[in-house]
Design a protein around this motif. Structure first.
Motif, mmCIF file in Angstrom:
data_model
loop_
_atom_site.group_PDB
_atom_site.id
_atom_site.type_symbol
_atom_site.label_atom_id
_atom_site.label_comp_id
_atom_site.label_asym_id
_atom_site.label_seq_id
_atom_site.Cartn_x
_atom_site.Cartn_y
_atom_site.Cartn_z
ATOM 1 N N ARG A 238 0.799 -1.162 -0.032
ATOM 2 C CA ARG A 238 -0.017 0.050 0.004
ATOM 3 C C ARG A 238 0.777 1.444 0.188
ATOM 4 O O ARG A 238 0.261 2.345 0.339
ATOM 5 N N THR A 239 2.032 1.150 -0.233
ATOM 6 C CA THR A 239 2.810 2.532 -0.128
ATOM 7 C C THR A 239 2.389 3.156 -1.520
ATOM 8 O O THR A 239 2.253 2.805 -2.513
ATOM 9 N N ARG A 240 2.240 4.429 -1.107
ATOM 10 C CA ARG A 240 1.865 5.535 -2.324
ATOM 11 C C ARG A 240 2.798 6.689 -2.168
ATOM 12 O O ARG A 240 2.401 7.756 -1.601
ATOM 13 N N PRO A 241 3.763 6.742 -3.057
ATOM 14 C CA PRO A 241 4.659 7.912 -3.164
ATOM 15 C C PRO A 241 4.063 9.174 -3.324
ATOM 16 O O PRO A 241 4.473 10.226 -2.779
ATOM 17 N N LEU A 242 3.152 9.044 -3.974
ATOM 18 C CA LEU A 242 2.395 10.283 -4.572
ATOM 19 C C LEU A 242 1.702 10.907 -3.490
ATOM 20 O O LEU A 242 0.776 12.087 -3.665
ATOM 21 N N GLY A 243 1.135 10.215 -2.412
ATOM 22 C CA GLY A 243 0.250 10.636 -1.477
ATOM 23 C C GLY A 243 -1.037 9.857 -1.646
ATOM 24 O O GLY A 243 -1.607 9.447 -2.776
ATOM 25 N N GLY A 247 -4.628 8.184 -5.122
ATOM 26 C CA GLY A 247 -5.209 6.784 -5.440
ATOM 27 C C GLY A 247 -4.163 5.831 -5.418
ATOM 28 O O GLY A 247 -3.020 6.222 -5.379
ATOM 29 N N GLY A 248 -4.200 4.610 -5.667
ATOM 30 C CA GLY A 248 -3.279 3.642 -6.147
ATOM 31 C C GLY A 248 -4.138 2.204 -6.354
ATOM 32 O O GLY A 248 -5.254 2.337 -6.289
ATOM 33 N N GLY A 249 -3.592 1.348 -6.131
ATOM 34 C CA GLY A 249 -4.075 0.034 -6.414
ATOM 35 C C GLY A 249 -4.728 -0.187 -7.682
ATOM 36 O O GLY A 249 -5.842 -1.159 -7.963
ATOM 37 N N ILE A 250 -4.091 0.430 -8.645
ATOM 38 C CA ILE A 250 -4.370 0.169 -10.065
ATOM 39 C C ILE A 250 -3.956 -1.148 -10.805
ATOM 40 O O ILE A 250 -2.738 -0.883 -10.847
ATOM 41 N N TRP A 251 -4.649 -1.906 -11.114
ATOM 42 C CA TRP A 251 -4.238 -3.149 -11.431
ATOM 43 C C TRP A 251 -4.848 -3.556 -12.861
ATOM 44 O O TRP A 251 -5.864 -3.040 -13.370
ATOM 45 N N LEU A 252 -4.228 -4.430 -13.564
ATOM 46 C CA LEU A 252 -4.873 -5.308 -14.508
ATOM 47 C C LEU A 252 -5.604 -6.556 -13.830
ATOM 48 O O LEU A 252 -4.515 -7.182 -12.941
#
Length: 296
Positions: A238-243, A247-252
């Motif tokens: 869950r590390t999110r360098p941009l904050g 958002g995050g966790g974008i997957w195929l």
């Protein structure tokens, strides 16, 4: 439905992260998000990708931190297409010359091509018909040495509200840009990929999507899209360098027959095929967005 941050909820169990079979599988490709983040928000308690309002899902564990989203041209991590490679000659009917693969990937404009790292030899292009579309198509292109050869077009879903080049957590749009593909995982065993693969119960998905479709099995296979995440880690990281606001966790991941919260989904068969084909030594990336944006 794959959320993007979208994809996730807190994993109940984490299996040890297994390195890829080849040396170099953990090579990190860092990039700066030149355009505002594009991504999906999965705050720890969000139902996964594509979960409808009021639905509950374990969707993909929120992966990711700010990544290489649309790395700006000229930055150290996304080299411009090498000069002199754009005009590989193609055979003409009646000349006796063999038709050569195109020197450029169709549908990508000069700006988008400039974001693709010079060493990338596998490029997954996901294209939506317009900015508000949640259906798209995906084509895997591989460089043959003389040009780019594309495979068949696969139907895909993306975020409910379409695409954005300034992704924010919870905006229900998929980020537009060029991102590296370095890590994979899923609820099911490794199908034979060369990417580092994390099999874990943390990929369990439940609940229903925006159209009432069940989300079960959506994370049987996933490939982390390196948007607002730390490459070289499990997609569950869950590390999110941009904050977190980016958002995050974008997957195929495996398609659940409905739009997602920010991820891109393909049929299980096509996810298996993609996992078996992607090779970290060929520096795979994904180029994703609506046709007009990618054509710039």
């Amino acid at each position: 439905m794959a959320s993007s941050i979208d994809c996730p909820t807190r994993p109940r169990h984490r299996a040890p992260y297994r390195a890829g079979r080849r040396a170099g599988a953990f090579v990190r490709v860092r990039g700066r998000a030149a355009w505002a983040a594009v991504a999906l928000v999965v705050l720890a308690a969000l139902s996964g990708c594509g979960a409808g309002t009021g639905t509950t899902t374990r969707d993909a564990p929120a992966a990711g931190a700010p990544g290489t989203a649309r790395t700006a041209p000229g930055t150290a991590d996304t080299a411009r297409t090498a000069p002199g490679t754009a005009n590989t000659a193609q055979g003409r009917p009646g000349t006796g010359a063999e038709t050569q693969p195109p020197a450029r990937i169709p549908g990508l404009g000069p700006r988008t091509r400039a974001w693709i790292p010079a060493n990338a030899r596998q490029v997954v292009v996901v294209t939506g018909p317009h900015k508000d579309a949640n259906r798209s198509r995906a084509v895997l292109y591989q460089h043959t040495g003389s040009g780019w050869e594309g495979g068949p077009a696969w139907p895909a879903h993306n975020a409910l509200k379409g695409w954005t080049d300034d992704h924010r957590a919870g905006d229900l749009r998929s980020p537009i840009g060029v991102f590296t593909l370095t890590d994979a995982g899923g609820l099911l065993p490794d199908p034979g990929t060369e990417l580092p693969y994390d099999q874990s119960e943390g990929f369990t998905a439940g609940g229903t999507g925006f159209e009432g479709e069940p989300l079960e099995g959506s994370f049987d296979y996933v490939i982390a899209i390196d948007y607002n995440r730390e490459p070289g880690t499990s997609p569950l990281d869950r590390t999110r360098p941009l904050g977190a606001d980016r958002g995050g966790g974008i997957w195929l991941h495996v398609d659940h027959q409905g739009p997602t919260q920010g991820c891109v989904s393909l049929s299980e068969r096509h996810m298996e095929e993609l996992l078996r084909t992607l090779d970290p030594d060929r520096h795979p990336v994904i180029v994703m967005g609506d046709a007009d944006s990618l054509g710039e």
